[in-house]
Design an enzyme around this catalytic site. Structure first.
Site, PDB file in Angstrom:
ATOM      1  N   SER A  69     -35.386 -19.596 -52.817  1.00  0.00           N
ATOM      2  CA  SER A  69     -33.940 -19.046 -53.000  1.00  0.00           C
ATOM      3  C   SER A  69     -32.639 -19.554 -51.809  1.00  0.00           C
ATOM      4  CB  SER A  69     -33.660 -17.052 -53.029  1.00  0.00           C
ATOM      5  OG  SER A  69     -32.171 -17.242 -52.542  1.00  0.00           O
TER       6      SER A  69
ATOM      7  N   LYS B  42     -37.992 -15.210 -52.143  1.00  0.00           N
ATOM      8  CA  LYS B  42     -38.412 -15.792 -53.457  1.00  0.00           C
ATOM      9  C   LYS B  42     -39.344 -16.682 -53.420  1.00  0.00           C
ATOM     10  CE  LYS B  42     -36.653 -14.251 -56.026  1.00  0.00           C
ATOM     11  NZ  LYS B  42     -34.736 -14.791 -57.054  1.00  0.00           N
TER      12      LYS B  42
ATOM     13  N   HIS C  17     -45.679  -6.361 -78.445  1.00  0.00           N
ATOM     14  CA  HIS C  17     -44.783  -5.873 -78.170  1.00  0.00           C
ATOM     15  C   HIS C  17     -44.722  -5.850 -76.694  1.00  0.00           C
ATOM     16  CE1 HIS C  17     -43.487  -4.213 -82.562  1.00  0.00           C
ATOM     17  NE2 HIS C  17     -44.980  -3.792 -82.753  1.00  0.00           N
TER      18      HIS C  17
ATOM     19  N   TYR D  89     -30.211 -48.068 -97.154  1.00  0.00           N
ATOM     20  CA  TYR D  89     -29.956 -47.940 -95.543  1.00  0.00           C
ATOM     21  C   TYR D  89     -28.041 -47.427 -95.472  1.00  0.00           C
ATOM     22  CZ  TYR D  89     -29.152 -49.170 -90.405  1.00  0.00           C
ATOM     23  OH  TYR D  89     -28.804 -48.842 -89.164  1.00  0.00           O
TER      24      TYR D  89
ATOM     25  N   GLU E   5     -39.645 -22.331 -66.383  1.00  0.00           N
ATOM     26  CA  GLU E   5     -38.651 -21.198 -66.682  1.00  0.00           C
ATOM     27  C   GLU E   5     -38.016 -22.845 -67.821  1.00  0.00           C
ATOM     28  OE1 GLU E   5     -37.320 -17.818 -63.876  1.00  0.00           O
ATOM     29  OE2 GLU E   5     -36.105 -19.847 -63.366  1.00  0.00           O
TER      30      GLU E   5
END
Length: 478
Positions: free
Chosen positions: A294, A300, A173, A334, A307
């Site tokens: 960025s 960044k 979790h 077909y 991703e």
């Protein structure tokens, strides 16, 4: 204006009244919209190598059976090699008016060798021709996917070998559950990819039957040798039912299914890389090769490659759903609907190969923060299960009682802002008097992972055992 002259090899787009391939049944050519919706050359030109390979095998068989002359077969074979070199050299002009790769190749063959080209299509149809071409192409993609999965496995095994005894938190979790080792976590993906290889190999084995010779749907009256063409094209055998051979695409569906499962595994690993490389986790650092910056925030480092891999499953699964939808209601044999089979498979295969290559590069370049992993492994009461197991094993408590006592100790530690190993023996005995000082031997994360000696467990010895098993398998891949 109409015309009853419909030579499929000589009529051209400049003569719109002449149909380029359908013969005497149709006098007028299709209008522009019909031509656009009917043509597949914009995408099925990717089958050129498979189409030419199948045609060469077919011509050789026809000659061996005495259906065409050896000289015609020789001219066809040499002419097809010329067409192949023209396509690979970029000098071939594909024509939409000729609809598909089969007619484009055959039209150019007639320009090169003349009348013998018209004998190539004896005892076959575009139905069995495309089914053969497509099987050959998908079979090649299975081989490529297996090779790419193996490359990623090598990268993962290298990571696992390096960190076989590095402790890290295991999650359920996305909450800290129990300590595991970095090597164990990497080897989990090795097992997944190993099953992916099995699925691609199984799909390849099932599709390795040759449709060529099934003709339009009922076979042919010519004395062909289907065993010979199957062998020439590397198939195990010819297909046993001509209707099935030209009308099913389950081999493509099976490839797409295997690709979707493999992409799901890649997506899960990509998600973990995104999480692990965040400032909140700092478990790993991805190299500049697989990160971007960025436009506004100079600090960044974005895990864009991961991703994008995470998103690729959408395209691959979408391709599978699309082809299942195309095939679900088609009567035998077909139908033109089946022209919609290729673009989805082409895109899915390209997407999967790109994702596998990118993931292999990211795992190979990955820098792991061992100290951060170990610090995180020690948080979140990750050795609570070890405490409960100790109470069962050493104090003789039923597991449910041990579970309750451990929960009480976790609550005590949490209220004091400490971890379980920081409680005193007196604290623990206040919950259960059977606890002794030996309990502290199991509360460290290293002791915890070392104790997981069951086969397939996270103990470093077990992880190295699995690494050795996979290294042995990899030696057979050479």
């Amino acid at each position: 204006m109409t015309s009853d002259r419909t030579d499929p090899m000589t009529d051209t787009p400049e003569n719109p009244s002449a149909n380029t391939m359908w013969g005497g049944r149709f006098a007028a050519g299709p209008d522009a919209i019909m031509e656009a919706i009917n043509a597949s050359i914009g995408f099925d030109q990717r089958l050129y190598a498979q189409d030419i390979r199948g045609s060469r095998a077919h011509a050789a068989m026809l000659a061996a059976q005495g259906i065409i002359s050896p000289s015609d077969a020789d001219a066809i074979g040499k002419g097809l090699l010329t067409v192949l070199s023209e396509i690979e050299g970029g000098g071939f002009r594909f024509q939409t008016a000729l609809e598909d790769i089969h007619m484009n190749v055959e039209a150019r063959l007639k320009e090169l060798i003349g009348e013998p080209a018209g004998r190539l299509h004896t005892a076959r149809s575009r139905n069995d021709q495309v089914a053969t071409d497509f099987r050959l192409w998908v079979r090649d993609q299975c081989d490529a996917a297996i090779a790419a999965c193996r490359a990623l496995i090598r990268a993962l095994v290298t990571q696992a070998d390096t960190g076989a005894d590095w402790v890290m938190p295991g999650f359920t979790h996305l909450q800290t559950a129990q300590p595991v080792t970095w090597g164990h976590h990497m080897m989990a993906y090795v097992e997944m990819l190993g099953r992916d290889i099995g699925r691609f190999a199984d799909a390849r084995a099932r599709m390795n039957e040759c449709p060529l010779g099934s003709a339009a749907l009922a076979g042919t009256g010519f004395p062909i040798d289907r065993e010979a063409t199957a062998a020439a094209l590397g198939f195990d055998r010819p297909t046993a039912n001509s209707l099935d051979a030209v009308s099913d695409r389950d081999f493509a569906l099976e490839f797409l299914s295997a690709a979707a499962i493999c992409a799901t595994h890649l997506s899960r690993l990509a998600e973990e890389l995104v999480i692990w490389s965040s400032a909140q986790f700092r478990f790993v650092a991805m190299s500049d090769r697989w990160s971007t910056g960025s436009s506004i925030m100079p600090q960044k480092r974005n895990p864009d490659a991961a991703e994008l891999i995470r998103a690729k499953i959408g395209r691959i699964l979408g391709a599978a759903v699309a082809l299942f939808t195309v095939m679900k209601g088609l009567p035998l044999a077909y139908s033109k609907d089946m022209q919609e089979d290729k673009e989805q498979v082409f895109d899915a295969a390209d997407t999967l190969m790109l994702a596998l290559a990118a993931m292999t590069g990211m795992i190979g370049d990955l820098t792991v923060n061992r100290e951060r992993l170990e610090a995180a492994a020690s948080s979140g009461f990750s050795t609570a299960t070890d405490l409960a197991d100790w109470l069962v094993r050493e104090a003789g408590l039923p597991f449910r009682d041990a579970h309750h006592a451990t929960g009480a100790l976790v609550a005590m530690a949490e209220s004091r802002g400490v971890d379980l190993p920081e409680l005193t023996l007196a604290d623990m005995q206040s919950v259960n008097s059977a606890i002794t000082a030996q309990v502290f031997d199991v509360l460290g994360v290293h002791n915890s992972v070392a104790s997981r000696q069951s086969y397939g467990g996270t103990a470093p010895d077990q992880v190295r055992r699995q690494i050795a098993r996979w290294k042995g398998a990899m030696e057979g891949w050479e």
